[in-house]
Write a protein that holds these residues in place. Structure first.
Motif, mmCIF file in Angstrom:
data_model
loop_
_atom_site.group_PDB
_atom_site.id
_atom_site.type_symbol
_atom_site.label_atom_id
_atom_site.label_comp_id
_atom_site.label_asym_id
_atom_site.label_seq_id
_atom_site.Cartn_x
_atom_site.Cartn_y
_atom_site.Cartn_z
ATOM 1 N N SER A 20 0.794 -1.222 0.000
ATOM 2 C CA SER A 20 0.000 0.000 0.000
ATOM 3 C C SER A 20 0.826 1.272 0.000
ATOM 4 C CB SER A 20 -0.955 0.020 1.205
ATOM 5 O OG SER A 20 -0.228 -0.022 2.420
ATOM 6 N N GLY A 21 2.151 1.153 0.144
ATOM 7 C CA GLY A 21 2.971 2.361 0.161
ATOM 8 C C GLY A 21 4.452 2.053 0.094
ATOM 9 N N GLY A 22 5.250 3.097 -0.081
ATOM 10 C CA GLY A 22 6.701 2.968 -0.053
ATOM 11 C C GLY A 22 7.232 2.020 -1.103
ATOM 12 N N ILE A 23 8.172 1.176 -0.695
ATOM 13 C CA ILE A 23 8.782 0.219 -1.615
ATOM 14 C C ILE A 23 7.736 -0.752 -2.152
ATOM 15 C CG2 ILE A 23 10.389 -1.724 -1.748
ATOM 16 C CD1 ILE A 23 12.209 -0.173 0.199
ATOM 17 N N GLY A 24 6.823 -1.196 -1.300
ATOM 18 C CA GLY A 24 5.811 -2.149 -1.741
ATOM 19 C C GLY A 24 4.969 -1.609 -2.890
ATOM 20 N N ALA A 25 4.592 -0.340 -2.813
ATOM 21 C CA ALA A 25 3.798 0.260 -3.886
ATOM 22 C C ALA A 25 4.596 0.323 -5.177
ATOM 23 C CB ALA A 25 3.339 1.662 -3.477
ATOM 24 N N ALA A 26 5.892 0.642 -5.077
ATOM 25 C CA ALA A 26 6.744 0.678 -6.267
ATOM 26 C C ALA A 26 6.885 -0.709 -6.874
ATOM 27 C CB ALA A 26 8.115 1.247 -5.913
ATOM 28 N N VAL A 27 6.930 -1.736 -6.015
ATOM 29 C CA VAL A 27 7.003 -3.117 -6.495
ATOM 30 C C VAL A 27 5.730 -3.482 -7.249
ATOM 31 C CG1 VAL A 27 7.045 -5.540 -5.768
ATOM 32 C CG2 VAL A 27 8.648 -3.893 -4.762
ATOM 33 N N VAL A 28 4.577 -3.112 -6.697
ATOM 34 C CA VAL A 28 3.308 -3.384 -7.382
ATOM 35 C C VAL A 28 3.316 -2.734 -8.762
ATOM 36 C CG1 VAL A 28 0.827 -2.905 -7.373
ATOM 37 C CG2 VAL A 28 1.949 -3.676 -5.281
ATOM 38 N N GLU A 29 3.709 -1.484 -8.819
ATOM 39 C CA GLU A 29 3.727 -0.762 -10.098
ATOM 40 C C GLU A 29 4.643 -1.453 -11.109
ATOM 41 O OE1 GLU A 29 4.781 3.713 -11.865
ATOM 42 O OE2 GLU A 29 5.062 3.263 -9.736
ATOM 43 N N GLU A 216 26.561 8.222 -3.797
ATOM 44 C CA GLU A 216 26.299 9.449 -3.038
ATOM 45 C C GLU A 216 24.856 9.938 -3.155
ATOM 46 O OE1 GLU A 216 29.369 12.243 -4.152
ATOM 47 O OE2 GLU A 216 30.703 11.419 -2.621
ATOM 48 N N ARG A 217 23.943 9.038 -2.922
ATOM 49 C CA ARG A 217 22.529 9.403 -2.852
ATOM 50 C C ARG A 217 21.784 8.329 -2.094
ATOM 51 N NH1 ARG A 217 19.146 6.341 -6.098
ATOM 52 N NH2 ARG A 217 20.040 5.299 -7.927
ATOM 53 N N LEU A 218 20.607 8.676 -1.619
ATOM 54 C CA LEU A 218 19.696 7.669 -1.105
ATOM 55 C C LEU A 218 19.113 6.871 -2.263
ATOM 56 C CD1 LEU A 218 17.637 9.682 1.552
ATOM 57 C CD2 LEU A 218 19.505 8.081 1.996
ATOM 58 N N GLY A 219 18.774 5.620 -1.987
ATOM 59 C CA GLY A 219 18.000 4.882 -2.961
ATOM 60 C C GLY A 219 16.590 5.440 -3.044
ATOM 61 N N VAL A 220 15.890 5.067 -4.104
ATOM 62 C CA VAL A 220 14.474 5.403 -4.242
ATOM 63 C C VAL A 220 13.716 4.088 -4.428
ATOM 64 C CG1 VAL A 220 14.847 7.710 -5.155
ATOM 65 C CG2 VAL A 220 14.729 5.776 -6.727
ATOM 66 N N PRO A 221 12.423 4.070 -4.127
ATOM 67 C CA PRO A 221 11.684 2.804 -4.202
ATOM 68 C C PRO A 221 11.809 2.073 -5.528
ATOM 69 C CG PRO A 221 10.393 4.397 -2.983
ATOM 70 C CD PRO A 221 11.591 5.140 -3.513
ATOM 71 N N THR A 222 11.902 2.796 -6.641
ATOM 72 C CA THR A 222 12.023 2.109 -7.929
ATOM 73 C C THR A 222 13.337 1.348 -8.058
ATOM 74 O OG1 THR A 222 12.796 4.181 -8.930
ATOM 75 C CG2 THR A 222 10.452 3.632 -9.178
ATOM 76 N N ASP A 223 14.396 1.821 -7.378
ATOM 77 C CA ASP A 223 15.657 1.065 -7.377
ATOM 78 C C ASP A 223 15.441 -0.333 -6.809
ATOM 79 O OD1 ASP A 223 17.291 3.191 -8.350
ATOM 80 O OD2 ASP A 223 17.467 4.012 -6.319
ATOM 81 N N ILE A 224 14.685 -0.410 -5.743
ATOM 82 C CA ILE A 224 14.437 -1.688 -5.087
ATOM 83 C C ILE A 224 13.467 -2.530 -5.921
ATOM 84 C CG2 ILE A 224 13.871 -2.798 -2.910
ATOM 85 C CD1 ILE A 224 16.176 -0.660 -2.837
ATOM 86 N N ALA A 225 12.464 -1.877 -6.495
ATOM 87 C CA ALA A 225 11.486 -2.596 -7.317
ATOM 88 C C ALA A 225 12.150 -3.248 -8.526
ATOM 89 C CB ALA A 225 10.382 -1.639 -7.770
ATOM 90 N N ASP A 226 13.173 -2.611 -9.083
ATOM 91 C CA ASP A 226 13.894 -3.207 -10.210
ATOM 92 C C ASP A 226 14.532 -4.534 -9.808
ATOM 93 O OD1 ASP A 226 13.252 -1.110 -11.889
ATOM 94 O OD2 ASP A 226 15.166 -0.065 -11.634
ATOM 95 N N ALA A 227 15.103 -4.578 -8.611
ATOM 96 C CA ALA A 227 15.740 -5.810 -8.142
ATOM 97 C C ALA A 227 14.699 -6.893 -7.872
ATOM 98 C CB ALA A 227 16.558 -5.532 -6.883
ATOM 99 N N VAL A 228 13.549 -6.507 -7.330
ATOM 100 C CA VAL A 228 12.467 -7.470 -7.110
ATOM 101 C C VAL A 228 12.008 -8.055 -8.440
ATOM 102 C CG1 VAL A 228 10.086 -7.736 -6.334
ATOM 103 C CG2 VAL A 228 11.700 -6.419 -4.953
ATOM 104 N N ALA A 229 11.863 -7.196 -9.443
ATOM 105 C CA ALA A 229 11.420 -7.663 -10.756
ATOM 106 C C ALA A 229 12.400 -8.677 -11.340
ATOM 107 C CB ALA A 229 11.255 -6.474 -11.704
#
Length: 250
Positions: A20-29, A216-229
């Motif tokens: 419903s939010g955060g990384i999980g929502a990016a994974v759904v998308e 030199e940056r924070l990750g963003v949810p789509t970075d994590i979603a790419d790995a899940v995919a």
């Protein structure tokens, strides 16, 4: 139910806890964009889950909203029942639901410790236990660990302990599913700009964490979603691993 136009077969189905939010929502998308039918799990905010599911439907995917306390065996079984009934089965479980409560070890309220253990450890165990019974051949279980397990940062002791338990369950379950053609892996994100991560942190701490990776940056949810995919898709020879997705933090 939407039928894939290029193959004439029903799409693979992914259940995303914490969707419903955060990384999980990016994974759904991301999984919806990859052609999955998606079940968006929520624990407390159905409205947010409905928003995520609506966006997936608007992009052409089949999406279902399901609620459950991930640490409750009966609720989790009911959730899987709903996904099987409405979407035809489950191929991929992405278990991103979790909570993070930070404090120096000596000052941590044990009620907070128990809350994290119930959600992060028991919840992972209960959801994985049900997934083992349900996932179809060729499926994948993707748990969520954390880079803080190896970074050993102050105030993260209790949270990192719960994620160390996830690592152990992941590696052992992969071996226990010998012969099932189901992979079991964990994603270990580094510092990622989500409400869970940013909540309560002073800007100085955020800047310090953002400077840790060579990128030199924070990750963003789509970075994590790419790995899940990657793990949910064609990565069939990756099994029993904890994949660090953290921009190169040692």
């Amino acid at each position: 139910m939407t039928i894939s136009t290029d193959t004439g077969t029903a799409p693979r189905v992914a259940l995303v806890t914490g969707g419903s939010g955060g990384i999980g929502a990016a994974v759904v998308e991301r999984l919806a964009a990859d052609g999955f039918a998606v079940a968006v799990h929520y624990a407390g905010s159905r409205d947010k889950a409905e928003d995520v599911a609506r966006a997936a439907r608007d992009a052409g995917a089949t999406a279902l909203v399901v609620g459950a306390d991930v640490a409750d065996e009966d609720a989790v079984a009911t959730m899987f029942d709903a996904v099987e009934r409405e979407l035809g089965g489950v191929d991929v479980l992405v278990h991103s639901a979790g909570i993070m409560l930070l404090s120096p070890l000596a000052e941590l309220d044990l009620d907070d410790f128990d809350r994290m253990h119930r959600t992060n450890v028991r919840g992972t165990f209960v959801v994985a236990k049900e997934a083992v019974k349900r996932l179809r051949s060729g499926g994948a279980i993707i748990n969520f660990s954390s880079t803080v397990v190896k970074l050993a940062l102050p105030t993260y002791a209790a949270y990192a302990a719960t994620k160390g338990a996830v690592d152990a369950m992941t590696m052992i379950l992969a071996k226990e599913l010998r012969g099932r053609d189901i992979t079991v892996n964990a994603i270990a994100p580094g510092p990622t700009a989500t409400p869970l991560f940013l909540d309560g942190k002073p800007q100085e701490a955020i800047d310090r964490l953002a400077a840790m990776p060579p990128l030199e940056r924070l990750g963003v949810p789509t970075d994590i979603a790419d790995a899940v995919a990657f793990l949910a898709g064609r990565a069939r020879w990756v099994n029993g691993q904890v994949l660090y997705v953290n921009g190169g933090i040692a």
